[in-house]
Design a protein around this motif. Structure first.
Motif, PDB file in Angstrom:
ATOM      1  N   HIS A 117       0.860  -1.185   0.000  1.00 17.72           N
ATOM      2  CA  HIS A 117       0.000   0.000   0.000  1.00 17.72           C
ATOM      3  C   HIS A 117       0.895   1.233   0.000  1.00 17.72           C
ATOM      4  N   TRP A 118       0.299   2.405  -0.155  1.00 15.87           N
ATOM      5  CA  TRP A 118       1.062   3.642  -0.064  1.00 15.87           C
ATOM      6  C   TRP A 118       0.281   4.676   0.720  1.00 15.87           C
ATOM      7  N   HIS A 119       1.002   5.716   1.135  1.00 15.08           N
ATOM      8  CA  HIS A 119       0.396   6.813   1.886  1.00 15.08           C
ATOM      9  C   HIS A 119       0.587   8.112   1.110  1.00 15.08           C
TER      10      HIS A 119
ATOM     11  N   LEU B  40      12.553   5.722   5.998  1.00 13.93           N
ATOM     12  CA  LEU B  40      12.065   6.992   5.468  1.00 13.93           C
ATOM     13  C   LEU B  40      11.408   6.736   4.121  1.00 13.93           C
ATOM     14  N   LEU B  41      10.103   6.942   4.019  1.00 15.54           N
ATOM     15  CA  LEU B  41       9.374   6.707   2.782  1.00 15.54           C
ATOM     16  C   LEU B  41       8.673   7.976   2.340  1.00 15.54           C
ATOM     17  N   GLU B  42       8.622   8.164   1.032  1.00 18.43           N
ATOM     18  CA  GLU B  42       7.990   9.338   0.447  1.00 18.43           C
ATOM     19  C   GLU B  42       6.531   9.056   0.095  1.00 18.43           C
ATOM     20  N   PRO B  43       5.720  10.096  -0.082  1.00 16.38           N
ATOM     21  CA  PRO B  43       4.330   9.893  -0.499  1.00 16.38           C
ATOM     22  C   PRO B  43       4.270   9.082  -1.800  1.00 16.38           C
TER      23      PRO B  43
ATOM     24  N   LEU C  82       4.049  12.683   8.032  1.00 12.77           N
ATOM     25  CA  LEU C  82       4.221  14.130   7.901  1.00 12.77           C
ATOM     26  C   LEU C  82       3.613  14.577   6.580  1.00 12.77           C
ATOM     27  N   ASP C  83       2.700  15.516   6.640  1.00 16.89           N
ATOM     28  CA  ASP C  83       2.022  16.018   5.447  1.00 16.89           C
ATOM     29  C   ASP C  83       3.027  16.552   4.432  1.00 16.89           C
ATOM     30  N   ASP C  84       2.817  16.220   3.165  1.00 22.03           N
ATOM     31  CA  ASP C  84       3.713  16.604   2.074  1.00 22.03           C
ATOM     32  C   ASP C  84       3.933  18.115   2.039  1.00 22.03           C
ATOM     33  N   ARG C  85       2.841  18.866   1.981  1.00 22.37           N
ATOM     34  CA  ARG C  85       2.952  20.318   1.866  1.00 22.37           C
ATOM     35  C   ARG C  85       3.595  20.926   3.116  1.00 22.37           C
ATOM     36  N   TRP C  86       3.202  20.437   4.288  1.00 21.97           N
ATOM     37  CA  TRP C  86       3.762  20.972   5.532  1.00 21.97           C
ATOM     38  C   TRP C  86       5.267  20.742   5.601  1.00 21.97           C
ATOM     39  N   LEU C  87       5.722  19.522   5.281  1.00 21.79           N
ATOM     40  CA  LEU C  87       7.147  19.223   5.368  1.00 21.79           C
ATOM     41  C   LEU C  87       7.941  20.026   4.350  1.00 21.79           C
ATOM     42  N   THR C  88       7.450  20.093   3.121  1.00 24.41           N
ATOM     43  CA  THR C  88       8.160  20.844   2.078  1.00 24.41           C
ATOM     44  C   THR C  88       8.262  22.322   2.442  1.00 24.41           C
ATOM     45  N   ASP C  89       7.135  22.905   2.876  1.00 28.06           N
ATOM     46  CA  ASP C  89       7.137  24.328   3.235  1.00 28.06           C
ATOM     47  C   ASP C  89       8.049  24.610   4.417  1.00 28.06           C
TER      48      ASP C  89
ATOM     49  N   LEU D 172      -8.277   4.284  -0.302  1.00 19.38           N
ATOM     50  CA  LEU D 172      -7.950   3.987   1.090  1.00 19.38           C
ATOM     51  C   LEU D 172      -7.286   5.170   1.772  1.00 19.38           C
ATOM     52  N   ALA D 173      -6.386   5.844   1.065  1.00 13.38           N
ATOM     53  CA  ALA D 173      -5.730   7.025   1.638  1.00 13.38           C
ATOM     54  C   ALA D 173      -6.757   8.110   1.932  1.00 13.38           C
ATOM     55  N   LYS D 174      -7.706   8.296   1.020  1.00 12.42           N
ATOM     56  CA  LYS D 174      -8.749   9.293   1.230  1.00 12.42           C
ATOM     57  C   LYS D 174      -9.687   8.865   2.353  1.00 12.42           C
ATOM     58  N   ALA D 175      -9.930   7.560   2.469  1.00 11.21           N
ATOM     59  CA  ALA D 175     -10.794   7.055   3.532  1.00 11.21           C
ATOM     60  C   ALA D 175     -10.214   7.377   4.903  1.00 11.21           C
TER      61      ALA D 175
END
Length: 281
Positions: free
Chosen positions: A31-33, A64-67, A88-95, A225-228
């Protein structure tokens, strides 16, 4: 397995999800996140596949895994493994990380140089941050440990330029992915994706698998599933989530959710919200 267990918390201020768990035998299916996954193995051996490689994470290892990176989980050694992790949220971590670099363009994203690393400083920072968030320490402690973790992560990440792919097969795959994002709750067929991308079903599937390592239908299930998880964490009922995301019924959602995350949708919702489950069984 009778000895399997899982603790899950969702941090109120940041929405960061912390998980501590123990599994024996098969842990979870591929699966992925949609978030960055950061964690450490506490005991035993955790085996997983990612980036077309097989990894063995042992005590003292950080993973350490990426989205979007597909991974599974198994315990190849008797006694299983115990780990802790958070997302860790993608946008939050990048910003946030951009604040540590000089004039980093918005067209760049964070890329982990290695999936598995043995760095005592990083492992300690992950453990301290997990403890502060999972146990709801004072806000100043939480923020201090988060700052310490981010400082450590910078030594293990690179900036990767987001450029439109010039390869035709990748362009086809990305158009199909964007269509699935926009229609994730619809009954989408391969013929629909082929029409959108201007190709045939067989070429579409071949291009999609080459780019995302999953067939379109399997990738769509992972997206749902990620959206769920997001909807359930916001307090929506499993039956409503199943209907919104195109699952046949609540049981259908439950089977896929359990296979991927080893927890039921209702239990996940309860852990995130402390709300009772009033949906039909």
């Amino acid at each position: 397995m009778a000895n399997d267990w899982l603790e899950l918390r969702q941090h109120a201020d940041t929405g960061i999800e912390t998980i501590k768990a123990h599994f024996e035998g098969h842990a979870f299916d591929p699966h992925w996140h949609d978030s960055y996954l950061v964690g450490i193995t506490l005991s035993g051996t955790q085996q997983f596949h990612c980036r077309r490689q097989r990894y063995h994470s042992r005590p003292g290892d950080a993973f350490l895994l990426e989205p979007g990176e597909i991974h599974d989980g198994d315990a190849p050694v008797e006694g299983g493994f115990t780990y802790l992790t958070f997302y860790l949220d993608d946008r939050w971590l990048t910003d946030t990380l951009q604040g540590l670099y000089d004039a980093t363009p918005g067209s760049y994203s964070v890329h982990f140089a290695r999936t598995l690393t043995r760095s005592p400083q990083l492992v300690r920072a992950i453990g301290d941050t997990f403890s502060a968030l999972h146990n709801d320490e004072m806000k100043i402690v939480q923020q201090s440990t988060m700052d310490g973790l981010l400082a450590q992560i910078t030594a293990h990440c690179q900036w990767r330029k987001r450029v439109p792919s010039q390869i035709q097969s990748a362009a086809i795959a990305h158009r199909a992915r964007d269509y699935l994002y926009a229609h994730m709750g619809d009954n989408v067929g391969l013929s629909d994706l082929a029409a959108v991308t201007g190709t045939d079903r067989f070429t579409l599937t071949r291009c999609f698998k080459r780019e995302f390592h999953l067939a379109p239908h399997a990738w769509l299930i992972q997206l749902r599933l990620a959206k769920a998880r997001q909807y359930l964490a916001q307090g929506e009922q499993p039956a409503e989530v199943a209907a919104t995301l195109g699952f046949a019924d609540q049981s259908h959602l439950g089977r896929w959710f359990q296979r991927a995350y080893r927890i039921s949708p209702a239990h996940y919702r309860r852990l995130c919200t402390n709300l009772p489950d009033v949906s039909r069984k």
